[in-house]
Design a protein around this motif. Structure first.
Motif, PDB file in Angstrom:
ATOM      1  N   VAL A   2     -11.962  -9.977  12.152  1.00  0.00           N
ATOM      2  CA  VAL A   2     -10.593 -10.430  11.858  1.00  0.00           C
ATOM      3  C   VAL A   2     -10.541 -11.295  10.605  1.00  0.00           C
ATOM      4  O   VAL A   2      -9.657 -11.107   9.760  1.00  0.00           O
ATOM      5  CB  VAL A   2      -9.983 -11.158  13.070  1.00  0.00           C
ATOM      6  N   PRO A   3     -11.441 -12.299  10.430  1.00  0.00           N
ATOM      7  CA  PRO A   3     -11.407 -13.058   9.176  1.00  0.00           C
ATOM      8  C   PRO A   3     -11.571 -12.175   7.950  1.00  0.00           C
ATOM      9  O   PRO A   3     -10.955 -12.431   6.907  1.00  0.00           O
ATOM     10  CB  PRO A   3     -12.586 -14.032   9.321  1.00  0.00           C
ATOM     11  N   MET A   4     -12.382 -11.114   8.045  1.00  0.00           N
ATOM     12  CA  MET A   4     -12.554 -10.191   6.929  1.00  0.00           C
ATOM     13  C   MET A   4     -11.219  -9.551   6.555  1.00  0.00           C
ATOM     14  O   MET A   4     -10.862  -9.446   5.375  1.00  0.00           O
ATOM     15  CB  MET A   4     -13.573  -9.105   7.298  1.00  0.00           C
ATOM     16  N   HIS A   5     -10.464  -9.149   7.573  1.00  0.00           N
ATOM     17  CA  HIS A   5      -9.161  -8.527   7.341  1.00  0.00           C
ATOM     18  C   HIS A   5      -8.170  -9.528   6.753  1.00  0.00           C
ATOM     19  O   HIS A   5      -7.454  -9.231   5.787  1.00  0.00           O
ATOM     20  CB  HIS A   5      -8.625  -7.967   8.657  1.00  0.00           C
ATOM     21  N   LEU A   6      -8.117 -10.743   7.314  1.00  0.00           N
ATOM     22  CA  LEU A   6      -7.158 -11.740   6.841  1.00  0.00           C
ATOM     23  C   LEU A   6      -7.488 -12.232   5.433  1.00  0.00           C
ATOM     24  O   LEU A   6      -6.580 -12.448   4.615  1.00  0.00           O
ATOM     25  CB  LEU A   6      -7.118 -12.919   7.818  1.00  0.00           C
ATOM     26  N   VAL A   7      -8.764 -12.410   5.145  1.00  0.00           N
ATOM     27  CA  VAL A   7      -9.156 -12.835   3.795  1.00  0.00           C
ATOM     28  C   VAL A   7      -8.776 -11.767   2.778  1.00  0.00           C
ATOM     29  O   VAL A   7      -8.345 -12.069   1.658  1.00  0.00           O
ATOM     30  CB  VAL A   7     -10.668 -13.140   3.739  1.00  0.00           C
ATOM     31  N   THR A   8      -8.903 -10.506   3.168  1.00  0.00           N
ATOM     32  CA  THR A   8      -8.490  -9.415   2.286  1.00  0.00           C
ATOM     33  C   THR A   8      -7.004  -9.489   1.994  1.00  0.00           C
ATOM     34  O   THR A   8      -6.569  -9.300   0.848  1.00  0.00           O
ATOM     35  CB  THR A   8      -8.817  -8.049   2.927  1.00  0.00           C
ATOM     36  N   MET A   9      -6.195  -9.796   3.019  1.00  0.00           N
ATOM     37  CA  MET A   9      -4.750  -9.892   2.831  1.00  0.00           C
ATOM     38  C   MET A   9      -4.368 -11.130   2.017  1.00  0.00           C
ATOM     39  O   MET A   9      -3.305 -11.170   1.408  1.00  0.00           O
ATOM     40  CB  MET A   9      -4.042  -9.921   4.184  1.00  0.00           C
ATOM     41  N   ILE A  10      -5.228 -12.134   2.011  1.00  0.00           N
ATOM     42  CA  ILE A  10      -4.962 -13.328   1.202  1.00  0.00           C
ATOM     43  C   ILE A  10      -5.324 -13.070  -0.260  1.00  0.00           C
ATOM     44  O   ILE A  10      -4.586 -13.451  -1.174  1.00  0.00           O
ATOM     45  CB  ILE A  10      -5.757 -14.534   1.749  1.00  0.00           C
ATOM     46  N   THR A  11      -6.445 -12.414  -0.486  1.00  0.00           N
ATOM     47  CA  THR A  11      -6.908 -12.182  -1.856  1.00  0.00           C
ATOM     48  C   THR A  11      -6.257 -10.959  -2.494  1.00  0.00           C
ATOM     49  O   THR A  11      -6.144 -10.875  -3.709  1.00  0.00           O
ATOM     50  CB  THR A  11      -8.438 -12.004  -1.874  1.00  0.00           C
ATOM     51  N   ASN A  12      -5.848  -9.997  -1.648  1.00  0.00           N
ATOM     52  CA  ASN A  12      -5.206  -8.789  -2.153  1.00  0.00           C
ATOM     53  C   ASN A  12      -4.006  -8.460  -1.264  1.00  0.00           C
ATOM     54  O   ASN A  12      -4.051  -7.541  -0.441  1.00  0.00           O
ATOM     55  CB  ASN A  12      -6.212  -7.623  -2.164  1.00  0.00           C
ATOM     56  N   PRO A  13      -2.905  -9.219  -1.424  1.00  0.00           N
ATOM     57  CA  PRO A  13      -1.788  -9.144  -0.478  1.00  0.00           C
ATOM     58  C   PRO A  13      -0.814  -7.994  -0.702  1.00  0.00           C
ATOM     59  O   PRO A  13       0.164  -7.868   0.034  1.00  0.00           O
ATOM     60  CB  PRO A  13      -1.083 -10.487  -0.700  1.00  0.00           C
ATOM     61  N   GLU A  14      -1.048  -7.173  -1.712  1.00  0.00           N
ATOM     62  CA  GLU A  14      -0.107  -6.088  -1.999  1.00  0.00           C
ATOM     63  C   GLU A  14      -0.118  -5.061  -0.870  1.00  0.00           C
ATOM     64  O   GLU A  14      -1.165  -4.542  -0.493  1.00  0.00           O
ATOM     65  CB  GLU A  14      -0.481  -5.399  -3.318  1.00  0.00           C
ATOM     66  N   ILE A  15       1.070  -4.798  -0.312  1.00  0.00           N
ATOM     67  CA  ILE A  15       1.189  -3.798   0.742  1.00  0.00           C
ATOM     68  C   ILE A  15       2.265  -2.790   0.368  1.00  0.00           C
ATOM     69  O   ILE A  15       3.163  -3.075  -0.425  1.00  0.00           O
ATOM     70  CB  ILE A  15       1.514  -4.428   2.112  1.00  0.00           C
ATOM     71  N   GLY A  16       2.161  -1.617   0.931  1.00  0.00           N
ATOM     72  CA  GLY A  16       3.077  -0.529   0.654  1.00  0.00           C
ATOM     73  C   GLY A  16       2.419   0.769   1.058  1.00  0.00           C
ATOM     74  O   GLY A  16       1.209   0.801   1.322  1.00  0.00           O
ATOM     75  N   PRO A  17       3.148   1.859   1.131  1.00  0.00           N
ATOM     76  CA  PRO A  17       2.559   3.133   1.564  1.00  0.00           C
ATOM     77  C   PRO A  17       1.339   3.535   0.751  1.00  0.00           C
ATOM     78  O   PRO A  17       0.326   3.956   1.314  1.00  0.00           O
ATOM     79  CB  PRO A  17       3.716   4.122   1.381  1.00  0.00           C
ATOM     80  N   HIS A  18       1.410   3.394  -0.584  1.00  0.00           N
ATOM     81  CA  HIS A  18       0.291   3.806  -1.433  1.00  0.00           C
ATOM     82  C   HIS A  18      -0.781   2.724  -1.503  1.00  0.00           C
ATOM     83  O   HIS A  18      -1.982   3.038  -1.432  1.00  0.00           O
ATOM     84  CB  HIS A  18       0.793   4.134  -2.837  1.00  0.00           C
ATOM     85  N   LEU A  19      -0.377   1.484  -1.655  1.00  0.00           N
ATOM     86  CA  LEU A  19      -1.355   0.411  -1.818  1.00  0.00           C
ATOM     87  C   LEU A  19      -2.140   0.175  -0.531  1.00  0.00           C
ATOM     88  O   LEU A  19      -3.349  -0.090  -0.573  1.00  0.00           O
ATOM     89  CB  LEU A  19      -0.645  -0.868  -2.258  1.00  0.00           C
ATOM     90  N   SER A  20      -1.471   0.260   0.612  1.00  0.00           N
ATOM     91  CA  SER A  20      -2.174   0.109   1.890  1.00  0.00           C
ATOM     92  C   SER A  20      -3.093   1.289   2.137  1.00  0.00           C
ATOM     93  O   SER A  20      -4.215   1.130   2.636  1.00  0.00           O
ATOM     94  CB  SER A  20      -1.152  -0.018   3.035  1.00  0.00           C
ATOM     95  N   ALA A  21      -2.633   2.499   1.771  1.00  0.00           N
ATOM     96  CA  ALA A  21      -3.466   3.694   1.928  1.00  0.00           C
ATOM     97  C   ALA A  21      -4.675   3.640   1.000  1.00  0.00           C
ATOM     98  O   ALA A  21      -5.769   4.102   1.358  1.00  0.00           O
ATOM     99  CB  ALA A  21      -2.637   4.945   1.657  1.00  0.00           C
ATOM    100  N   GLU A  22      -4.492   3.063  -0.191  1.00  0.00           N
ATOM    101  CA  GLU A  22      -5.621   2.903  -1.110  1.00  0.00           C
ATOM    102  C   GLU A  22      -6.690   2.010  -0.499  1.00  0.00           C
ATOM    103  O   GLU A  22      -7.891   2.300  -0.596  1.00  0.00           O
ATOM    104  CB  GLU A  22      -5.140   2.302  -2.430  1.00  0.00           C
ATOM    105  N   ARG A  23      -6.252   0.923   0.124  1.00  0.00           N
ATOM    106  CA  ARG A  23      -7.206   0.008   0.745  1.00  0.00           C
ATOM    107  C   ARG A  23      -7.963   0.710   1.872  1.00  0.00           C
ATOM    108  O   ARG A  23      -9.176   0.523   2.033  1.00  0.00           O
ATOM    109  CB  ARG A  23      -6.457  -1.220   1.285  1.00  0.00           C
ATOM    110  N   VAL A  24      -7.251   1.505   2.652  1.00  0.00           N
ATOM    111  CA  VAL A  24      -7.869   2.177   3.791  1.00  0.00           C
ATOM    112  C   VAL A  24      -8.837   3.266   3.345  1.00  0.00           C
ATOM    113  O   VAL A  24      -9.972   3.345   3.834  1.00  0.00           O
ATOM    114  CB  VAL A  24      -6.783   2.774   4.717  1.00  0.00           C
ATOM    115  N   TRP A  25      -8.420   4.101   2.385  1.00  0.00           N
ATOM    116  CA  TRP A  25      -9.224   5.265   1.995  1.00  0.00           C
ATOM    117  C   TRP A  25     -10.200   4.963   0.859  1.00  0.00           C
ATOM    118  O   TRP A  25     -11.419   5.105   1.008  1.00  0.00           O
ATOM    119  CB  TRP A  25      -8.301   6.420   1.613  1.00  0.00           C
ATOM    120  N   HIS A  26      -9.673   4.533  -0.282  1.00  0.00           N
ATOM    121  CA  HIS A  26     -10.527   4.351  -1.460  1.00  0.00           C
ATOM    122  C   HIS A  26     -11.464   3.151  -1.331  1.00  0.00           C
ATOM    123  O   HIS A  26     -12.572   3.160  -1.873  1.00  0.00           O
ATOM    124  CB  HIS A  26      -9.656   4.212  -2.720  1.00  0.00           C
ATOM    125  N   ASP A  27     -10.996   2.093  -0.650  1.00  0.00           N
ATOM    126  CA  ASP A  27     -11.851   0.919  -0.462  1.00  0.00           C
ATOM    127  C   ASP A  27     -12.659   0.989   0.831  1.00  0.00           C
ATOM    128  O   ASP A  27     -13.354   0.025   1.173  1.00  0.00           O
ATOM    129  CB  ASP A  27     -11.001  -0.356  -0.465  1.00  0.00           C
TER     130      ASP A  27
END
Length: 240
Positions: free
Chosen positions: A140-165
């Protein structure tokens, strides 16, 4: 005739430690309630991707305070601030819950023997809640720290985090762990604070919610994987 006797504090243990234990118990329960209710809302918010990219885009802007701007676009600062708050709540919950974790090998052996000999269902549920809690301590801290350092969300940006990262590797483990831990935690809170004493009914409800939320989360994760697989880098934010 009854005679009153005053018992000295030295025979009552350490009042300060008892007071801290009571405070820690309230902090653990309240922080666990916040985290559990947030998970219920979070998984349903994420699942709007199943209704299409535009539905998720609109919801993300609303949650990021888009109603305060003339353009309707939210601010990633809202996501960062809320993620930091949830990280603080998580720390409080973890610190107050760790006092109940077995700290020695003998305690683990006693717990294992208890589960085998007594065969008590709630004891087994508590054991799984403890195991999933230990997993969440790292994930959970890994997920929350990611949202703090890279808070951009959206259909493409969230999908990029899931797939490309490759964050799907984290989420595929985090999803069942956090759902099991949270729903069993809400079940125990309902019993502990007298919301309901129908143990069997509450246990069934917790199991139904666990199955439902895991399926819902997996469907949402699959949708992000499909979207992310079709994106080329650098990824352009989705605009309807």
């Amino acid at each position: 005739m009854l005679t009153k006797y005053r018992i000295g504090e030295k025979w009552l243990g350490y009042p300060q430690s008892h007071r801290w234990s009571a405070i820690a118990d309230v902090l653990q329960s309240s922080s666990g309630l916040i985290l559990g209710l947030f998970l219920l809302a979070h998984l349903h918010f994420e699942s709007t991707i199943l209704l299409g990219k535009e539905a998720f885009y609109r919801l993300a802007n609303v949650l990021e305070g888009g109603w305060f701007t003339s353009s309707g676009h939210g601010s990633s600062l809202v996501t960062q601030t809320f993620s930091m708050f949830m990280l603080l709540v998580l720390v409080v919950h973890a610190v107050t819950a760790l006092r109940r974790f077995p700290a020695q090998m003998r305690q683990w052996q006693a717990l294992r023997n208890h589960n085998i000999l007594i065969n008590h269902q709630d004891s087994r549920l508590w054991f799984w809640q403890m195991i999933t809690g230990f997993m969440m301590f790292f994930l959970v801290p890994m997920h929350l720290v990611t949202m703090i350092t890279n808070p951009e969300i959206g259909p493409h940006l969230s999908a990029e985090r899931v797939w490309h990262d490759n964050y799907w590797l984290v989420y595929i483990v985090l999803l069942p762990a956090v759902v099991i831990h949270a729903m069993l935690g809400l079940y125990r809170l309902a019993l502990k604070w007298g919301v309901s004493f129908r143990r069997e009914g509450l246990r069934t409800l917790a199991k139904v919610l666990i199955g439902y939320l895991i399926v819902l989360g997996l469907c949402s994760l699959t949708a992000y994987l499909v979207i992310g697989r079709g994106l080329t880098t650098p990824v352009t934010p989705f605009i309807p």
